[in-house]
Structure formats: structure tokens, C-alpha cells
Design a protein around this motif. Structure first.
Motif, PDB file in Angstrom:
ATOM      1  N   GLY A 304       0.786  -1.232   0.000  1.00  0.00           N
ATOM      2  CA  GLY A 304       0.000   0.000   0.000  1.00  0.00           C
ATOM      3  C   GLY A 304       0.809   1.268   0.000  1.00  0.00           C
ATOM      4  N   VAL A 305       2.070   1.231  -0.432  1.00  0.00           N
ATOM      5  CA  VAL A 305       2.918   2.421  -0.453  1.00  0.00           C
ATOM      6  C   VAL A 305       3.304   2.717  -1.893  1.00  0.00           C
ATOM      7  N   PRO A 306       3.517   3.982  -2.227  1.00  0.00           N
ATOM      8  CA  PRO A 306       3.998   4.314  -3.583  1.00  0.00           C
ATOM      9  C   PRO A 306       5.495   4.047  -3.687  1.00  0.00           C
ATOM     10  N   LEU A 348      -1.288  12.368  -6.804  1.00  0.00           N
ATOM     11  CA  LEU A 348      -1.109  11.686  -5.535  1.00  0.00           C
ATOM     12  C   LEU A 348      -1.470  10.215  -5.677  1.00  0.00           C
ATOM     13  N   PRO A 349      -0.772   9.340  -4.986  1.00  0.00           N
ATOM     14  CA  PRO A 349      -1.113   7.913  -5.036  1.00  0.00           C
ATOM     15  C   PRO A 349      -2.427   7.665  -4.311  1.00  0.00           C
ATOM     16  N   PRO A 350      -3.104   6.558  -4.600  1.00  0.00           N
ATOM     17  CA  PRO A 350      -4.380   6.279  -3.923  1.00  0.00           C
ATOM     18  C   PRO A 350      -4.159   5.985  -2.451  1.00  0.00           C
ATOM     19  N   SER A 351      -5.062   6.502  -1.616  1.00  0.00           N
ATOM     20  CA  SER A 351      -4.943   6.296  -0.170  1.00  0.00           C
ATOM     21  C   SER A 351      -5.389   4.905   0.244  1.00  0.00           C
ATOM     22  N   ASN A 352      -6.297   4.293  -0.525  1.00  0.00           N
ATOM     23  CA  ASN A 352      -6.797   2.957  -0.198  1.00  0.00           C
ATOM     24  C   ASN A 352      -6.224   1.924  -1.160  1.00  0.00           C
ATOM     25  N   ALA A 353      -4.914   1.918  -1.306  1.00  0.00           N
ATOM     26  CA  ALA A 353      -4.275   0.985  -2.239  1.00  0.00           C
ATOM     27  C   ALA A 353      -4.385  -0.438  -1.696  1.00  0.00           C
ATOM     28  N   HIS A 354      -4.840  -1.356  -2.545  1.00  0.00           N
ATOM     29  CA  HIS A 354      -4.955  -2.750  -2.126  1.00  0.00           C
ATOM     30  C   HIS A 354      -3.678  -3.494  -2.501  1.00  0.00           C
ATOM     31  N   ASP A 355      -3.633  -4.760  -2.113  1.00  0.00           N
ATOM     32  CA  ASP A 355      -2.414  -5.540  -2.269  1.00  0.00           C
ATOM     33  C   ASP A 355      -2.374  -6.314  -3.572  1.00  0.00           C
ATOM     34  N   LEU A 360       3.424   3.440  -8.787  1.00  0.00           N
ATOM     35  CA  LEU A 360       4.694   4.077  -9.135  1.00  0.00           C
ATOM     36  C   LEU A 360       4.528   5.578  -9.131  1.00  0.00           C
ATOM     37  N   THR A 361       5.420   6.270  -8.472  1.00  0.00           N
ATOM     38  CA  THR A 361       5.430   7.734  -8.447  1.00  0.00           C
ATOM     39  C   THR A 361       6.832   8.221  -8.788  1.00  0.00           C
ATOM     40  N   GLY A 362       6.966   9.553  -8.883  1.00  0.00           N
ATOM     41  CA  GLY A 362       8.275  10.142  -9.169  1.00  0.00           C
ATOM     42  C   GLY A 362       8.733   9.958 -10.588  1.00  0.00           C
ATOM     43  N   LEU A 363       7.795   9.895 -11.555  1.00  0.00           N
ATOM     44  CA  LEU A 363       8.151   9.737 -12.959  1.00  0.00           C
ATOM     45  C   LEU A 363       8.132  11.090 -13.642  1.00  0.00           C
ATOM     46  N   GLU A 364       9.210  11.413 -14.334  1.00  0.00           N
ATOM     47  CA  GLU A 364       9.388  12.691 -15.032  1.00  0.00           C
ATOM     48  C   GLU A 364       9.327  12.444 -16.530  1.00  0.00           C
TER      49      GLU A 364
END
Length: 462
Positions: A304-306, A348-355, A360-364
Motif C-alpha cells: 500500500g505504499v507508492p 497523488l497515489p491512492p490512499s486505499n491501495a490494495h495488495d 509508481l510515483t516520481g516519474l518525469e
């Protein structure tokens, strides 16, 4: 097939009549014609191969460059392609956005024409000659380096390198001491995450070694490799500190590391985690601090983390672990699952991310822009890069894929740093993300649109 055969026959007859071709070259031409007959039966595709890929794609080793060249040749040889107007005054007048009205005086018509000419791109801009506008920074950097080299030659300040002076030696001792404090602090933070960190980690007495899930095993292996790097840097810096404070060390490795640090460069022995061009030692220590913070955050949360691909040494193994975990949960074979990506509507990444996947974040994004309203790629002239929204990646069961109604570009993702050069080799691409685009995907391939995973600039955001 009549088009390439007739074209090849005319070229062969012309060569024989003029006697300017050897027998070896003639046989090579016959082999090329045989290759054409094996590749395609369509005269249109044969013409593309003969006039485009053979002259311009024969020595291109990178698949991205080959795809861009192939699509450009197909567009130029298409029946709908229009020939560009030749140079001269008519071309300049046609390039203007309008023409002076018939009722204007001569002075007003001249002023209107001059105003329209000012709106045209400058000849110094790369877009004027058909190049990507992102090359402007590289061209300016090249001119600056050439000017600096000319100034250094004109000044004549070169001197043979001698032993470091007292201020340089003091600065080197301060840098070594600061580096020791940083790596010791980071190694302690990783060890606090648990005994599992590291390949040789042993469980407490009387407890069996548990088998971690694929994603958890990937994070532990990444943290163990990072810890091994920190311990190696710590040993090198301790040896260098003893060399500076006491008698000289006889180790060639120690002398080489101190020489690189004295020159303001990171030693090549430590460059396992360098994304782009090697930064200064101070900046490199900050990247280590950022990576350690991200790895500790991932180890504590795990689901559940980005994720930022730039935090890992082997980021491709992250997607392999995702497929393994999904296949194990469904009790299926690994080859039955493939990766599927979806661009989220927000940064922003989803707050209720499932497993069932990962974010993925931080893409330029470079050489293109992202339209937040339509959720598609669009063309851009400025060289500034833009941030891509969060991308959800999950492993899905392989099935017959329906063709999307919106054009989609398979965008390669690389590791890099903000505003830094990234080599666009196909083997260095981590993953290809399917991005919907407003223009044709061939245009994105020709402009080499790509994304870069970067580390966060501040020490607060994951």
C-alpha cells in the motif's frame, strides 16, 4: 513485387553498362533482392525496406532509434506525404501566418510583415531545423565547455599536480569525516529494520527462518545490497582517514579513492547506485540518505505504499516479484500473468491501495507533456519536463487483448536525475508504460518520448 524487382534490375543494368561495380558488389545486390523477397510480398512494404530501412537502418543497433527511423521512412514514402517547398522568398511568404490587406499603405504593409516575421521561430532554436527542443540545453552546455576550455588555454595557468596544500588537506579530512558519519548513521538505520536485512542475516536463537513473500524478499535483498555498499564505503573512508592522520597507506585502492575525492569526484568503486552522470561527493551522500529513507519506509510498510524505481539497484526485479506474488496467490504458473498499467487521474497515489498491485510515483516525462484534463500525451515545444501522475501496475491473467480505441504509446522508463542527461539505450529501459496520446504513436517514437524515475528533492515526501 514488381516495384522492387524492376528498380533493382534497372540499377543492375546501369551498373553493368558503366562498369563501375565489381562482381562482388553485384552479388551483394542479388542477396539484398533475395532478402526483400523473403521479408515481404507487398510492393509498398518492399519499397519502404529498399528505400528506407536498408540505407538508414542497417547500422542502427538501438531498437528505439531503429523504430523511429522506420516510422519516419514510412511517413516520408507514404502516398499522402507532401513534398516540402523549396527555399526562397515564396517559402518565407507562405510561412507567414497572414498577409497584409490590400487597403494598407506601403509603410503599414511593411510593418505588418515585419511583425509577422518576428513571430516565426528563431534560426537558433532547434525546432527550426527539425530537432527536438530538449537539445537546446545540451547545445548551450557544449558551447559553454568549449568557451571554458579556450579561456583556460588562453590564461596559461596550468601547473603540475603536487601534494595537496594545507587548505585542501583540511577540506579532504572534513569530507572524509562527514562521509563516515553519514554511512554509519545510515547503516544503523537499516539494521534497525530487522535481522532479515542482508544476505547473511541470522534469525534469533530457537526461531526458524521464515520464508518471505516475493515482494518482501525483493525489499530485503535491496536493503541487504545497500547495506553491503555502506559497509564497503565505511571501510574505505576509515582507511582514508588513517592515511590522512597517520603514516601513508600502501593500498592502491585507498590512494585512488583519496585522489578522486580530492578532485571532487565520486570514486568509481562506489558508483553502483549512480543514476546518471556522477555527482559531487556531497550530493552523492544525499542520494544515499534519500535511498536509505525510502528503503526503510518500504520495509516497514511493505504494501500500500507508492514506490520509486530510482530507490532500487535492480528495479526490474520489483515487477518480477509482483508477478510471482500474484501467481502464487492464484496457484498458477508465472508465465500466465503479464503486467498491466493504468495512469491515475491525480498526481497523488491512492490512499486505499490494495495488495493486488503497486503504485509508481516520481516519474518525469520528457520530450512531451501530459494533459491532466484529457489524460493523454500531447506535443510540446519547451524543453522543460513535466511530472507524470501516479501509475498503477498490476499483474493480470494473460488473455486476448482488445485494441484500445485511443492511440497508445509504449513509453520507456529509465533511471535518472532531474534535468540530467539519460542514455536512451533499449537495454537500460526498466519498463514500458502504455500512455494514451493525442498524436500518433509514431510521432512519439520519432521524438524519443520517455520517462525518468527520479528521487524526491526533499527529505519528507516518499
Amino acid at each position: 513485387r514488381c516495384v522492387p524487382i524492376s528498380l533493382f534490375s534497372s540499377c543492375a543494368i546501369h551498373s553493368l553498362t558503366r562498369s563501375c561495380r565489381s562482381q562482388v558488389e553485384l552479388w551483394q545486390g542479388f542477396k539484398a533482392q533475395e532478402r526483400l523477397s523473403r521479408l515481404t510480398d507487398s510492393p509498398k512494404e518492399a519499397l519502404w525496406e529498399l528505400a528506407g530501412n536498408i540505407p538508414y537502418g542497417g547500422h542502427i543497433l538501438d531498437s528505439g532509434d531503429a523504430e523511429a527511423t522506420r516510422s519516419l521512412c514510412q511517413q516520408c514514402l507514404a502516398p499522402s506525404a507532401h513534398r516540402m517547398p523549396g527555399p526562397g522568398l515564396p517559402t518565407l511568404l507562405a510561412a507567414l501566418q497572414g498577409s497584409p490587406g490590400p487597403g494598407l499603405s506601403e509603410e503599414e504593409a511593411a510593418a505588418t510583415t515585419q511583425a509577422l516575421i518576428r513571430q516565426l521561430p528563431s534560426p537558433m532554436e532547434p525546432a527550426w531545423v527539425g530537432l527536438c527542443n530538449s537539445l537546446k540545453g545540451e547545445l548551450a552546455a557544449g558551447r559553454s565547455q568549449a568557451m571554458l576550455a579556450a579561456l583556460q588555454v588562453a590564461q596559461g595557468l596550468w601547473q603540475p599536480r603536487g601534494p595537496p596544500s594545507i587548505p585542501q588537506r583540511a577540506a579532504l579530512q572534513e569530507l572524509v569525516g562527514q562521509g563516515l558519519e553519514v554511512v554509519q548513521e545510515l547503516a544503523g538505520q537499516l539494521k534497525e529494520c530487522g535481522w532479515e536485512v542482508g544476505v547473511r542475516g541470522l534469525p534469533p536463537k530457537g526461531q526458524p527462518r521464515p520464508k518471505p513473500r516475493p515482494l518482501q524478499r525483493f525489499l530485503l535483498e535491496e536493503a541487504g545490497g545497500f547495506l553491503a555498499l555502506l559497509q564497503q564505503v565505511q571501510r574505505d573512508l576509515q582507511c582514508g582517514q588513517e592515511h590522512l592522520q597517520g603514516p601513508p597507506c600502501s593500498s592502491p585502492r585507498c590512494a585512488a579513492i583519496l585522489h578522486e575525492l580530492e578532485q571532487g569526484r565520486v570514486p568509481p568503486h562506489w558508483l553502483r547506485y549512480t543514476l546518471a552522470s556522477p555527482p559531487a561527493p556531497q550530493a552523492w551522500l544525499e542520494t544515499l540518505r534519500c535511498r536509505c529513507r525510502l528503503l526503510c519506509y518500504y520495509l516497514k510498510a511493505q504494501t500500500g505504499v507508492p514506490y520509486r524505481l530510482a530507490a532500487f539497484l535492480h528495479p526490474r526485479r520489483l515487477f518480477l516479484a509482483l508477478r510471482q506474488e500474484t501467481a502464487r496467490a492464484a496457484k498458477q504458473e508465472l508465465h500466465c500473468y503479464a503486467l498491466e498499467q493504468q495512469v491515475l487521474p491525480t498526481m497523488l497515489p491512492p490512499s486505499n491501495a490494495h495488495d493486488k498491485g503497486l503504485c509508481l510515483t516520481g516519474l518525469e516525462l520528457r520530450h512531451a507533456a501530459w494533459d491532466m484534463h484529457s489524460g493523454q500525451l500531447k506535443e510540446t515545444l519547451p524543453a522543460q519536463s513535466c511530472q507524470l501522475p501516479a501509475i498503477w501496475v498490476q499483474a493480470t491473467f494473460r488473455s486476448w487483448k482488445t485494441r484500445p480505441c485511443v492511440p497508445t504509446y509504449q513509453c520507456p522508463v529509465f533511471l535518472g536525475a532531474p534535468n540530467a542527461f539519460v542514455p536512451l539505450g533499449s537495454q537500460q529501459a526498466i519498463i514500458h508504460v502504455a500512455l494514451p496520446c493525442q498524436m500518433a504513436p509514431e510521432v512519439c517514437a520519432q521524438q524519443r518520448v520517455y520517462a525518468v524515475s527520479v528521487l524526491p528533492e526533499d527529505n519528507t515526501s516518499p
